[in-house]
Design an enzyme around this catalytic site. Structure first.
Site, PDB file in Angstrom:
ATOM      1  CB  SER A 175      -0.869  -0.055   1.233  1.00 32.04           C
ATOM      2  OG  SER A 175      -1.857   0.859   1.193  1.00 32.04           O
TER       3      SER A 175
ATOM      4  CG  ASP B 111      -7.156  -1.947  -3.776  1.00 34.64           C
ATOM      5  OD1 ASP B 111      -7.865  -1.325  -2.663  1.00 34.64           O
ATOM      6  OD2 ASP B 111      -5.972  -1.795  -3.521  1.00 34.64           O
TER       7      ASP B 111
ATOM      8  CG  HIS C  70      -6.112  -2.029   0.061  1.00 31.43           C
ATOM      9  ND1 HIS C  70      -5.627  -1.125  -0.876  1.00 31.43           N
ATOM     10  CD2 HIS C  70      -5.170  -1.747   1.437  1.00 31.43           C
ATOM     11  CE1 HIS C  70      -4.266  -0.720  -0.643  1.00 31.43           C
ATOM     12  NE2 HIS C  70      -4.375  -0.812   1.094  1.00 31.43           N
TER      13      HIS C  70
END
Length: 407
Positions: free
Chosen positions: A205, A331, A360
Site C-alpha cells: 500500500s 480495490d 486491498h
C-alpha cells in the site's frame, strides 16, 4: 421390493421438497455458479521477455485466481482479511537507528541464523519490508511475508515508519509517501552491515508507493536487486476521491484516520511545536489529515501538491531494477482506472499483475482463508526468483543491455 423402492423415493422426495432444503440447494448452486464466473486468470502486463521469466519462475501468475466463494467484493475481501487473517509467530530483534535530523527509525529484524541455505550471514539475502499507512511489523501481511521469506533461508527487516514502531519521536518529523530520505537511510544502514548480501524491497500500500518513489529517485543506485509491491495506490488524488465515497469513507477512511490521529496524540508533546494539534484532531478523513498535518510537515503548499508528488505511476520509467506489482481491480483504495497500463507496457523491467477480485491487501482464497493466500504465494515465488536467478531476471528486464548501450 417395488414397495420398498417406492417408500424410498417417497422419503427422498419429501426431504428434498422441504423449503429449507430447496433454499440450501439453490444457494449452493448459485454460489458454485458465481464462484466459477469470478474465477479468472490474472492479467499480466509486461514485456515479453519479463513475461517468459515470470511464467517460468513464478508459475502462480499463470494460475486461475479463485476468490473465497462467500467473499467476492473488494470491500468484503478487505474487511474479512483484516478480521480473520492468522498471525504467524515471529520473534524480532529490534534496532533503532538515528537519522541526520536527530530522529530515530525503528527496525525489526529476523536474522534467520538457522538458515540452512545461507549459513553465512554476510551473504544471506535480505528482504526489506515496508508496511502500509498505519501499519508496522505486527501486521498479519508482514508476519506472513516473513514466514515465507525465512522458509527460503532469507533474512528480513521491517522498516517501521516514524512514530509507528513503538519508538518515541525525537524530532517533529513523521513520514509521507513522497519523502524517501528515511528509506535511503535504512537501505544504507542495511548495506553497511551486509555489503555482500543482496537486498529486495517489498512495499505494501503506502509502503509500496514509498518504495517505487525511492527506486525511481535512486535509479541504478538504489542498493536493491528488485522490488515487489502489493495494492499500491497509483494516483493519490483519485485514490483519495475513491476513499471518500460514502461507503468507503464509513468502512475504511474513518478507521484509518482515527489511527493517524492516535499516533499524533501519542507524540503530541514533540509535534505541537510545528502543527496545531487540536486542528489535526478534528480531521475526519485521510485527506483532511494530510491537509492539516502531512502536507504542512513536509513543506507542501497544498494537499493536492503532496498527492501529485507522492503518486508513483508516472515515475516508473525512472526505475532500473525488476519490479512486480500486484493489484486487484476491485480495490477500494486504488481504483482500476488509475492502473498505469500504458506506461508499464513500454517498460522492460516492470510487471503489473492484475486480478479481477482481491480487494486491498487481501486476495483471499479457499473456504476458510485464514492462512497464506494468493499474494503470499506470489511474494514467495518472486523473491526466490529474484535472489536465485539474478542474472536471468536482469537479462529478461534488459538491464545489462541498457548498461552496455550507455557505456
Amino acid at each position: 421390493m417395488l414397495l420398498s423402492h417406492w417408500e424410498l423415493w417417497s422419503s427422498y422426495w419429501e426431504c428434498v421438497s422441504r423449503p429449507y432444503t430447496v433454499l440450501i440447494c439453490s444457494l449452493t448452486a448459485a454460489l458454485c455458479y458465481l464462484w466459477g464466473r469470478k474465477s479468472q486468470t490474472p492479467a499480466l502486463v509486461c514485456s515479453e521477455s519479463f513475461r517468459v521469466f515470470l511464467c517460468k519462475h513464478c508459475p502462480v501468475v499463470t494460475e486461475t485466481f479463485s476468490p473465497t466463494p462467500w467473499c467476492w467484493g473488494g470491500r468484503l475481501q478487505t474487511i474479512v482479511c483484516a478480521l480473520i487473517k492468522s498471525r504467524p509467530t515471529v520473534i524480532y530483534r529490534n534496532e533503532c537507528i538515528r537519522t541526520i535530523d536527530g530522529g530515530q527509525i525503528s527496525l525489526d529484524w529476523v536474522d534467520n541464523h538457522a538458515s540452512g541455505y545461507y549459513p553465512e550471514s554476510s551473504t544471506r539475502p535480505t528482504v526489506l519490508i515496508l508496511p502500509g499507512l498505519t501499519g508496522n511489523s505486527q501486521q498479519p501481511y508482514v508476519l506472513h511475508a516473513i514466514n515465507q521469506a525465512t522458509r527460503h533461508g532469507y533474512r528480513c527487516v521491517v522498516f517501521n515508519n516514524r512514530g509507528f514502531g513503538g519508538e518515541e519521536l525525537l524530532t517533529p518529523v513523521t513520514f509521507c509517501a513522497s519523502n524517501t530520505s528515511d528509506l535511503e537511510r535504512v537501505v544504507n544502514h542495511v548495506k553497511g552491515l551486509y555489503p555482500h548480501a543482496p537486498v529486495l524491497g517489498a512495499g505494501v500500500s503506502l509502503g509500496g508507493m514509498l518504495l517505487l518513489n525511492y527506486l525511481a529517485r535512486k535509479r541504478s543506485e538504489s542498493g536493491m536487486v528488485a522490488g515487489f509491491t502489493i495494492s499500491v495506490p497509483w494516483d493519490a488524488v483519485k485514490s483519495s476521491a475513491s476513499m471518500e465515497e460514502p461507503i468507503n469513507r464509513l468502512l475504511f477512511n474513518s478507521h484509518l484516520t482515527r489511527g493517524l490521529r492516535r499516533a499524533v496524540r501519542r507524540h503530541q508533546k514533540i509535534l505541537e511545536k510545528v502543527v496545531d494539534i487540536e486542528h489535526v484532531m478534528k480531521a475526519r478523513t485521510i485527506r483532511e489529515f494530510d491537509e492539516r498535518f502531512t502536507s504542512l510537515l513536509f513543506g507542501y503548499e497544498s494537499c493536492t501538491d503532496y498527492y501529485h508528488d507522492a503518486s508513483p505511476d508516472k515515475k516508473l520509467p525512472n526505475t532500473t531494477v525488476p519490479i512486480l506489482c500486484l493489484n486487484a481491480a476491485d480495490d477500494p483504495f486504488s481504483p482500476q482506472n488509475t492502473f498505469p497500463l500504458t506506461i508499464v507496457q513500454d517498460l522492460p523491467n516492470v510487471a503489473l499483475l492484475l486480478t479481477a477480485h482481491g480487494g486491498h491487501i487481501a486476495f483471499l482464497q479457499g473456504l476458510f482463508p485464514r492462512g497464506e493466500s494468493y499474494m503470499e504465494r506470489l511474494f514467495s515465488q518472486f523473491i526466490q526468483a529474484a535472489f536465485e536467478h539474478t542474472t536471468d531476471i536482469r537479462r529478461a528486464c534488459r538491464i545489462e543491455e541498457e548498461k552496455e548501450e550507455l557505456s
